[in-house]
Structures are given as C-alpha cells and as structure tokens.
Design an enzyme around this catalytic site. Structure first.
Site, short mmCIF file in Angstrom:
data_model
loop_
_atom_site.label_atom_id
_atom_site.label_comp_id
_atom_site.label_asym_id
_atom_site.label_seq_id
_atom_site.Cartn_x
_atom_site.Cartn_y
_atom_site.Cartn_z
N LYS A 195 -2.45 5.47 3.38
CA LYS A 195 -3.30 4.53 2.68
C LYS A 195 -4.74 4.99 2.83
O LYS A 195 -5.26 5.13 3.94
CB LYS A 195 -3.13 3.14 3.28
CG LYS A 195 -4.07 2.11 2.67
CD LYS A 195 -3.77 0.72 3.19
CE LYS A 195 -4.79 -0.27 2.69
NZ LYS A 195 -4.53 -1.62 3.20
N LYS A 248 -0.85 5.15 -1.23
CA LYS A 248 -1.70 4.13 -1.85
C LYS A 248 -3.14 4.57 -1.81
O LYS A 248 -3.60 4.99 -0.75
CB LYS A 248 -1.52 2.83 -1.09
CG LYS A 248 -2.42 1.72 -1.56
CD LYS A 248 -2.27 0.53 -0.67
CE LYS A 248 -3.33 -0.48 -1.07
NZ LYS A 248 -3.45 -1.54 -0.13
C1 PBG Z 1 -4.63 -5.22 3.20
C2 PBG Z 1 -4.38 -4.67 1.85
C3 PBG Z 1 -5.29 -4.22 0.89
C4 PBG Z 1 -4.53 -3.91 -0.24
C5 PBG Z 1 -3.20 -4.13 0.08
N1 PBG Z 1 -3.12 -4.58 1.38
C6 PBG Z 1 -6.76 -4.17 0.87
C7 PBG Z 1 -7.51 -3.28 1.76
O1 PBG Z 1 -6.97 -2.49 2.53
O2 PBG Z 1 -8.73 -3.40 1.69
C8 PBG Z 1 -5.08 -3.43 -1.55
C9 PBG Z 1 -4.23 -3.69 -2.73
C10 PBG Z 1 -4.91 -3.52 -4.03
O3 PBG Z 1 -6.07 -3.10 -4.17
O4 PBG Z 1 -4.24 -3.85 -5.02
N2 PBG Z 1 -5.19 -4.36 4.11
#
Ligand code: PBG
Length: 327
Positions: A195, A248
């Site tokens: 991520k 992601k």
């Molecule tokens: C929680 C999380 C996030 C997303 C999914 N789980 C936000 C982040 O890490 O700031 C992002 C999902 C999206 O942008 O659609 N940490």
C-alpha cells in the site's frame, strides 16, 4: 511476397468475434464494493468528491448491499465512521462500535453477502494516524495489539474476511495469531500488502473523515518509486499467513500488480481507489470522457495486469454494464 497472410483485423470485425478471442474477461464475481457506515438512522449523505458513494447509516447500508447483491456484486468492504474519535481509536474495537453493529446487521439481513472489513485505526483516532502515536510517530509494536483487538472484534461480529490496511510491520502474523487464539482460524486475511503513500486517497479521507491532523503517512505507507520493495512486503505477508495479498492503488501501480502476479501464486487483489474513481466521475460530468467506456477500460486494465479481485467504487455500475443494462 503474398500480401499479408495474417491480417489481425479479421478477428476484430464484429463484437461477437472480438468477444470470442478476448484475452481478459471481467465478472462481477471478482468485485468488492466499498461502503461507509455512519451512525444514526435514515442517514444517506453523498460524499461530495465521490458522486454515487454515500456515508450512510446501517439501515441504508443494508438496503444498498441488497441492491449490489441483486446486480451480482456479492462482496462488500466496510469502513466505519465512528461517533467519537480518541487517541487510541477505541470505537474501532468496541463491541458496539459502528462497524461491529453494521456487520451484525448485514449478517442477519443479507446472510449470503461476503463481508470484508478494513482493519486500521485512522478512521477512529483523533489524530487521524493509522496507529498509536509516541514521540510524534506511529509506534509500530504498540499498534499491533490494537489491530489484533480490532480484527478479533470484527470476527466476533461475523466478518468473513479481515483486511488490515495500516501498513505496520508484522501485523499479519499478530492478527493471524489473535484470530486463531480466539477460535477464528477459518477467517481469512486479505492484507493490503503493498500500500503506497498516495495522493489518490484524498476523496476517501473526505469520506472517512480521516486525514492525519499532522504530518503524513510516509513513515508507514510505501514510497511510490519502489516496486522490488512491494515484492518483499508481499513475501513477508505471505510468510505471516496472508490468504489474499493486495496492491493499492491500482492504476498508477499496474506494473506492481503485474510483478506480483509473476512472482506469487496467492490470490491477488487490487484497490481501484477513491481518487481514481473521482477523476473518472469528474471528467465524465464535464463531458470530457465517456465515463462508462473509461470505467470498463480501467477495470479491464487492472484485470489484465494480473489482479484476481478488484475493489472498486464502480462495482455496481460495472456490474450493470456487464449485464448489458448499463449501456
Ligand atoms: C485506511 C484506508 C485508506 C484507504 C483504505 N483504507 C486511507 C489511507 O490510508 O489514507 C483508501 C481507500 C481509497 O482511497 O479509496 N488506512
């Protein structure tokens, strides 16, 4: 020489021929639809930067989950917007927290729906970071205990799959052990393994009311230039017991999806994140692109890159297109 013996255009002549030789096929079976659960009753508030996506109370979550199911979208990913936020994100692991209540209700009202839950502290903490703060930074090891508690509370409420998105080191192993100890050895973990610290999460943070109050997430989420590091992250999660691994965001990271597909056999998910969705919606509204065409092309590209599972805000619309009703 005889003028081309092979003419690629022969197989493009009609839609039927094109469909016959199509190398990549999308199906609603592989979509997961993210939803935002908020407190209250009868609440349904559109996220301004994400047309068509709502923060909604449990009654409306149930209604929309049924609607998604009727379109063939069988899985949802739940995020919670708690009533109250604090330093340790305590509503995140409370038995009567917003997510726990939502899971129970969905279990009751939509027993066939697959319920995946996001495990992360940022929606629940007052500072908006994904863990416990010590000395101005997120403390990795202290955070792990909280994530484990949160994961177990989701499983107790009836979650089908636990999806940790916090990016702490070692969290998959700790969560696996906690789930097993609590008797949830059958509950799979879908780990947000690679991520990235991405600008594409902006609209999500509006929706989840979770932007960090200070600093950013770069000390725990991955740096966008790195792909070999993503493979190390995925390998670690697999060693720690992840059942499904994830890349992601999706669109700017198709090479990462493709590299992960080459290297690992585990089911691979890709998250077509909020900013990717919002850009399509915005350009569509301006009449600058054909929104549906671009949506399907994007989803196809994510699949073609190697994803087995696509988490997408477009899930319902794309399912309609696939059924031939959307266009
Ligand atoms: C929680 C999380 C996030 C997303 C999914 N789980 C936000 C982040 O890490 O700031 C992002 C999902 C999206 O942008 O659609 N940490």
């Amino acid at each position: 020489m005889y003028f081309p013996a092979y003419r690629p255009r022969r197989l493009r002549r009609t839609k039927t021929i094109r469909d016959l030789v199509s190398e990549t096929r999308l199906s609603a079976d592989e979509f997961i639809y993210p939803m935002f659960a908020a407190p209250g009753k009868g609440v349904r508030e559109e996220v301004p930067s994400m047309p068509g996506i709502y923060k909604q109370s449990i009654d409306n979550i149930v209604r929309e989950a049924r609607e998604a199911g009727a379109l063939g979208v069988k899985s949802v990913l739940l995020f919670g917007i708690p009533e109250h936020k604090d330093e340790t994100g305590s509503e995140g692991y409370a038995d009567d927290g917003i997510i726990q209540k939502t899971i129970r209700e969905l279990r009751k009202k939509t027993p066939d729906l697959l319920v995946v839950t996001d495990v992360c502290m940022c929606e629940y903490t007052s500072h908006g970071h994904c863990g416990i703060i010590r000395g101005g930074d997120v403390d990795n090891d202290e955070t792990l205990e909280y994530l484990a508690k949160m994961a177990v509370s989701h499983a107790e409420a009836g979650a089908d799959i636990i999806a940790p998105s916090d990016m702490m080191d070692g969290r998959v192993g700790v969560i696996r052990e906690a789930l097993d100890d609590a008797g949830f050895e059958k509950v799979p973990i879908m780990s947000y393994s690679a991520k990235y610290a991405s600008g594409f999460y902006g609209p999500f943070r509006d929706a989840a009311e979770s932007p960090p109050r200070f600093g950013d997430r770069r000390s725990y989420q991955m740096d966008p230039p790195n792909v070999r590091e993503a493979l190390r992250e995925i390998a670690l999660d697999i060693e720690e017991g992840a059942d499904i691994v994830m890349v992601k965001p999706a669109l700017s990271y198709l090479d990462v999806i493709s590299a992960a597909r080459e290297e690992f056999d585990h089911p691979l998910a890709a998250y077509n994140v909020s900013g990717e969705y919002s850009m399509v919606k915005a350009a569509g509204r301006l009449g600058w692109i054909d929104e549906k065409l671009v949506m399907m092309e994007i989803l196809t590209s994510i699949k073609r890159a190697g994803a087995d599972i696509i988490i997408t805000y477009h899930a319902k619309e794309a399912a309609e297109v696939l059924r031939g009703r959307g266009k």
